[in-house]
Enzyme design. Structure first.
Site, PDB file in Angstrom:
ATOM      1  N   ASN A 189     -10.950  -6.807   6.339  1.00 48.88           N
ATOM      2  CA  ASN A 189     -10.401  -6.013   6.936  1.00 48.88           C
ATOM      3  C   ASN A 189     -10.504  -6.322   8.495  1.00 48.88           C
ATOM      4  O   ASN A 189     -11.749  -6.106   9.158  1.00 48.88           O
ATOM      5  CB  ASN A 189     -10.943  -4.573   6.791  1.00 48.88           C
ATOM      6  CG  ASN A 189     -10.137  -3.205   7.108  1.00 48.88           C
ATOM      7  OD1 ASN A 189      -9.297  -3.462   8.208  1.00 48.88           O
ATOM      8  ND2 ASN A 189     -10.177  -2.179   6.479  1.00 48.88           N
ATOM      9  N   GLU A 208     -14.564  -5.257   0.257  1.00 47.61           N
ATOM     10  CA  GLU A 208     -14.411  -5.328   1.651  1.00 47.61           C
ATOM     11  C   GLU A 208     -15.260  -5.492   2.569  1.00 47.61           C
ATOM     12  O   GLU A 208     -16.314  -4.865   2.415  1.00 47.61           O
ATOM     13  CB  GLU A 208     -13.363  -3.864   1.949  1.00 47.61           C
ATOM     14  CG  GLU A 208     -12.904  -4.091   3.256  1.00 47.61           C
ATOM     15  CD  GLU A 208     -12.029  -2.810   3.682  1.00 47.61           C
ATOM     16  OE1 GLU A 208     -11.173  -2.262   3.145  1.00 47.61           O
ATOM     17  OE2 GLU A 208     -12.525  -2.038   4.417  1.00 47.61           O
ATOM     18  N   LYS A 267      -7.673   2.703  -3.419  1.00 47.41           N
ATOM     19  CA  LYS A 267      -8.311   2.543  -2.396  1.00 47.41           C
ATOM     20  C   LYS A 267      -9.107   4.078  -1.965  1.00 47.41           C
ATOM     21  O   LYS A 267      -8.125   5.005  -1.825  1.00 47.41           O
ATOM     22  CB  LYS A 267      -7.563   2.296  -1.244  1.00 47.41           C
ATOM     23  CG  LYS A 267      -8.155   2.025   0.352  1.00 47.41           C
ATOM     24  CD  LYS A 267      -8.007   3.273   1.168  1.00 47.41           C
ATOM     25  CE  LYS A 267      -8.887   3.002   2.435  1.00 47.41           C
ATOM     26  NZ  LYS A 267      -8.540   2.289   3.424  1.00 47.41           N
ATOM     27  N   LYS A 311       0.484   4.995   1.177  1.00 47.01           N
ATOM     28  CA  LYS A 311      -0.493   6.087   1.773  1.00 47.01           C
ATOM     29  C   LYS A 311       0.274   7.061   2.254  1.00 47.01           C
ATOM     30  O   LYS A 311       1.630   6.669   2.854  1.00 47.01           O
ATOM     31  CB  LYS A 311      -1.367   5.255   2.720  1.00 47.01           C
ATOM     32  CG  LYS A 311      -0.795   4.554   3.729  1.00 47.01           C
ATOM     33  CD  LYS A 311      -1.886   3.819   4.792  1.00 47.01           C
ATOM     34  CE  LYS A 311      -1.060   3.172   5.823  1.00 47.01           C
ATOM     35  NZ  LYS A 311      -1.990   2.458   6.502  1.00 47.01           N
ATOM     36  N   GLU A 335       0.933  -1.407  -0.038  1.00 44.79           N
ATOM     37  CA  GLU A 335      -0.115   0.106  -0.063  1.00 44.79           C
ATOM     38  C   GLU A 335       0.917   1.143  -0.012  1.00 44.79           C
ATOM     39  O   GLU A 335       1.945   1.373   0.586  1.00 44.79           O
ATOM     40  CB  GLU A 335      -0.795   0.160   1.125  1.00 44.79           C
ATOM     41  CG  GLU A 335      -2.027   1.207   1.335  1.00 44.79           C
ATOM     42  CD  GLU A 335      -2.997   1.084   2.313  1.00 44.79           C
ATOM     43  OE1 GLU A 335      -4.172   0.857   1.956  1.00 44.79           O
ATOM     44  OE2 GLU A 335      -2.467   1.033   3.400  1.00 44.79           O
ATOM     45  N   GLU A 375      -6.631  -7.759   5.275  1.00 42.50           N
ATOM     46  CA  GLU A 375      -6.269  -6.513   5.209  1.00 42.50           C
ATOM     47  C   GLU A 375      -6.089  -5.910   6.688  1.00 42.50           C
ATOM     48  O   GLU A 375      -6.905  -6.306   7.568  1.00 42.50           O
ATOM     49  CB  GLU A 375      -7.306  -5.529   4.646  1.00 42.50           C
ATOM     50  CG  GLU A 375      -7.711  -5.880   3.323  1.00 42.50           C
ATOM     51  CD  GLU A 375      -8.602  -5.028   2.601  1.00 42.50           C
ATOM     52  OE1 GLU A 375      -8.505  -3.768   2.782  1.00 42.50           O
ATOM     53  OE2 GLU A 375      -9.851  -5.710   2.260  1.00 42.50           O
ATOM     54  N   SER A 376      -4.997  -5.075   6.758  1.00 41.20           N
ATOM     55  CA  SER A 376      -5.003  -4.038   8.255  1.00 41.20           C
ATOM     56  C   SER A 376      -4.064  -5.064   9.188  1.00 41.20           C
ATOM     57  O   SER A 376      -4.510  -6.203   9.579  1.00 41.20           O
ATOM     58  CB  SER A 376      -6.072  -3.722   8.775  1.00 41.20           C
ATOM     59  OG  SER A 376      -6.677  -2.614   7.858  1.00 41.20           O
TER      60      SER A 376
END
Length: 245
Positions: free
Chosen positions: A176, A155, A106, A47, A45, A206-207
């Site tokens: 997530n 998601e 995203k 960001k 990712e 995710e995460s």
């Protein structure tokens, strides 16, 4: 609440039309290809900030990050939300023209115009967050994404989200671990939801992935791919360890 402000701004976002120079690359195909090579498919990712407290270094070398990701990741996810995440459509344009990886946008996608912008600026896939969308909008936006040849990463966070997501018959679902409202991470729930996704659907965790142990744990829970943001932004060299965990 921050998410209300973000959604209101998303609804008013101008449509940006670029000059897309290539057809979409397959996110699902790239994940499956990485698995066939015997490496863990990592979605790196890009960001600049997040509501959980992350802030990218002001001297961050964007080109270096893209080069490292391109050497091993299965895909690149670019965060374009501007108010809280510090993203932009320009970041998507730069990334999509600087890598051969599939690029996933995203954002908090709630309008067809955002899908149009994603496609025209070079995105290969778009994130759709189930709990932010009513059934009609979810179906509409999913159709808009796939009609343009892009993959939709749908998601979910809990069982209710998953039930709604499955009505779309998606190719790929992201689970997530972070609750968007509280920002708390629930790894047990994530593992449980991963195990509930039917065979044939690519499952993305995710995460909260910080290292090799998290990748191994999630792989044992059924994850096919691993979205890694903050940990890689802080240490791009971690990618090699994640690929071979």
């Amino acid at each position: 609440m921050w998410i209300d402000e973000v959604l209101e701004a998303a609804r008013k976002r101008d449509v940006v039309r670029g000059n897309r120079a290539r057809p979409p690359r397959g996110l699902v195909d790239s994940i499956r290809a990485a698995r066939s090579r015997g490496v863990n498919p990592v979605i790196a990712e890009l960001k600049l900030a997040s509501p959980s407290g992350f802030r990218a270094r002001v001297d961050m070398d964007l080109g270096r990050y893209l080069r490292i990701a391109s050497r091993g990741a299965a895909a690149l996810r670019v965060v374009t939300e501007p108010l809280v995440f510090g993203g932009s459509y320009e970041l998507l344009r730069i990334a999509s023209s600087s890598t051969d990886l599939p690029v996933l946008m995203k954002d908090f996608v709630v309008t067809v115009g955002q899908v149009e912008s994603a496609h025209s600026l070079g995105a290969d896939a778009v994130l759709l967050i189930v709990r932010l969308l009513g059934d009609r909008d979810l179906e509409l936006l999913y159709g808009e994404v796939v009609s343009r040849g892009m993959d939709a990463l749908v998601e979910v966070h809990d069982e209710s989200d998953l039930e709604r997501a499955l009505t779309l018959k998606p190719r790929v679902i992201g689970v997530n671990s972070r609750d968007l409202l509280t920002l708390e991470i629930d790894r047990e729930r994530q593992s449980r939801i991963l195990g509930m996704i039917p065979r044939g659907i690519v499952r993305v965790a995710e995460s909260g992935i910080r290292g090799a142990d998290d990748v191994r744990r999630l792989r044992d829970s059924g994850a096919d791919a691993f979205l890694v943001g903050t940990a890689l932004m802080k240490d791009p060299g971690l990618l090699e360890e994640l690929l071979t965990a």
